[in-house]
Design an enzyme around this catalytic site. Structure first.
Site, PDB file in Angstrom:
ATOM      1  CB  ALA A 400     -25.209  26.666 -68.613  1.00 24.12           C
ATOM      2  CB  CYS A 401     -30.750  25.861 -69.256  1.00 23.38           C
ATOM      3  SG  CYS A 401     -31.057  24.099 -69.037  1.00 23.38           S
ATOM      4  CG  ASP A 402     -33.620  26.641 -63.554  1.00 24.58           C
ATOM      5  OD1 ASP A 402     -32.818  27.068 -62.713  1.00 24.58           O
ATOM      6  OD2 ASP A 402     -34.784  26.304 -63.283  1.00 24.58           O
ATOM      7  CB  SER A 408     -28.629  23.715 -71.527  1.00 29.47           C
ATOM      8  OG  SER A 408     -28.985  22.586 -70.758  1.00 29.47           O
ATOM      9  CB  ILE A 434     -26.174  27.953 -64.499  1.00 29.52           C
ATOM     10  CG1 ILE A 434     -27.056  28.354 -65.684  1.00 29.52           C
ATOM     11  CG2 ILE A 434     -25.214  29.090 -64.172  1.00 29.52           C
ATOM     12  CD1 ILE A 434     -27.923  29.555 -65.442  1.00 29.52           C
TER      13      ILE A 434
END
Length: 487
Positions: A400-402, A408, A434
């Site tokens: 997960a990332c922004d 991600s 996320i």
């Protein structure tokens, strides 16, 4: 009455799950990105239309140029409002967002990008709250009429309020921000924006400043002149390239080994998050990033260069593909100049900090730490039935990332390839924003600076933090756990 120790532990748990201010801002930036990202294709289509067919374009066409105005006035803001409304309130929210947005558009004299990014989620929230309020209270057989008329009436009211109140307020705020930045342009101080941009980017706030500020302003400017420098002030891939080249030649052993791969993905693939850990590892290198960013903006300004749309992702290919006629020299010069300046400054910083003995000691400590982490993973896998069950239950790993589409995606793809090489099958590895990581995730992998936000969104999940998306000890430890689980 509970014991002091228990009370302290409960307090620590509450504090751990409480989001920090930075996490909240990151989440806001991620929300903006998720509103913009699905519509980037439309923005690029409009940019190409502008670059090709307006009077100063590559192949001027009076008939096709008539599409430019309606597209930026109606199409793009409506897409943003629909997407924002759907994110909050589903399909009914999307319709509410569109209805509200048309009031803004007709009641304003500027393209309502910022307004659409406000009214879309607001419309979705209104209809969502209304639906929750009447849930299980509608008589059987009246569901359709209530659903249709509630959406129509609430949408009608939102459209009127948008036309008379929300639109003018947003237009005034937009004009103020635009005037402030134009004042920087007029005084030649636009490069000072790098003092804000570069630190914000490495704290994963890049989506807030790009999608929330510069891209909407850039679209307004591009509608008038066919290009805008605002698209370049925070997305320039040059400073990141210069930083990674410096680490390749003058960094310590781990940095030298990983920086070349990060360089390719950053500059060609446009995933800027790849260089963030290097700045965080050596905070003084932010000076090189700021000076490089300033240099790039200054060169773009001197050449009066700009792009026709926001480059997403911020790849050099996207830059060149969105460069209009007459701006190629300025864009290329700005990227190269920022690369060189960042490389020189970062190299000097790395050389000043470099000490052979300290390097050896730091490398030894790093190796020992990595071994200890792997050993801890093995101990966990054999520390009793509870932990053994935990390992056996790992079937879904979510990176997960922004925004869920950059670092991600890279991390998930790389991890899947490693799993395939080791013959580990039957594991679901996907990438998400996320907040969108699914509930069935057994493990969520995020960058360490996004840990607070991830913990707040998923308080009951196992979260693994990493610093490097290509070769991180924590990912190696996870790989060992999975190997032992499948053995």
């Amino acid at each position: 009455m509970g014991s002091p120790a228990k009370a302290t532990n409960e307090s620590n748990v509450v504090e751990m799950n409480r989001p920090t201010t930075r996490a909240r801002v990151q989440a806001f930036g991620g929300f903006l990105t998720n509103m913009v990202l699905p519509n980037i294709g439309a923005f690029i289509a409009w940019g190409l239309l502008t670059a090709l067919f307006i009077p100063t374009g590559w192949i001027p066409n009076e008939d096709l140029a008539t599409i430019v105005g309606p597209a930026i006035t109606y199409l793009l803001p409506l897409l943003l409002a629909i997407t924002g409304g759907r994110m909050v309130g589903g399909q009914r929210g999307a319709v509410m967002g569109a209805i509200g947005a048309i009031g803004l558009i007709v009641g304003s004299d500027i393209p309502m990008f910022l307004g659409a990014m406000v009214i879309g989620p607001l419309g979705g929230l209104i209809i969502k709250k209304f639906d929750q309020a009447i849930e299980n209270k509608v008589p059987a057989g009246f569901e359709m009429i209530v659903n249709n008329f509630s959406l129509g009436i609430l949408g009608f009211l939102l459209m009127i309020v948008s036309f008379y109140f929300i639109g003018p307020v947003i237009e005034s705020a937009n004009n103020f921000v635009t005037a402030s930045i134009e004042a920087l342009v007029a005084t030649g101080l636009l490069p000072l924006l790098s003092l804000i941009n570069e630190p914000a980017k490495v704290l994963f706030l890049n989506n807030v400043i790009d999608q929330g500020i510069y891209y909407p302003l850039g679209m307004q400017a591009a509608a008038e002149t066919g290009k805008s420098i605002y698209f370049t002030v925070a997305s320039n891939p040059g400073p990141g390239l210069g930083l990674l080249i410096a680490f390749t030649f003058f960094g310590k052993k781990a940095a030298r080994r990983t920086a070349p791969g990060a360089m390719i993905i950053h500059f060609l693939g446009g995933i800027h998050e790849l260089y963030f850990p290097y700045v965080l590892m050596k905070p003084l290198t932010i000076i090189g990033m700021i000076l490089g960013g300033m240099t790039g903006i200054a060169v773009f300004s001197v050449f009066d260069a700009g792009l026709v749309a926001g480059p997403s992702p911020g790849s050099i290919f996207a830059y060149l593909g969105l460069t209009p006629k007459g701006s190629f020299l300025g864009i290329i010069a700005g990227v190269l100049a920022s690369t060189v300046v960042t490389f020189i400054v970062t190299s000097l910083i790395l050389k000043m900090e470099k000490n052979k003995d300290d390097d050896d000691e730091e490398l030894t400590q790093s190796v020992e730490k990595s071994k200890a982490m792997k050993q801890q993973g093995k101990q966990l896998s054999n520390a009793g039935s509870e932990n053994t069950k935990k390992n056996e239950d790992i079937n879904t790993v979510s990176f997960a990332c922004d925004a869920g589409a950059g670092s991600s995606a890279l991390g998930a793809t790389t991890f899947r390839k490693k799993l395939k090489k080791k013959g580990i099958e039957g594991l679901e590895v996907k990438h998400y924003r996320i907040e969108d990581a699914p509930a069935h995730s057994d493990i969520i992998v995020v960058h360490k600076d996004l840990k607070d936000r991830a913990r707040h969104a998923h308080p009951n999940k196992e979260i693994i933090t990493i610093e490097n998306y290509i070769n991180d000890p924590n990912l190696e430890e996870l790989m060992d756990r999975l190997e032992e689980q499948r053995a």
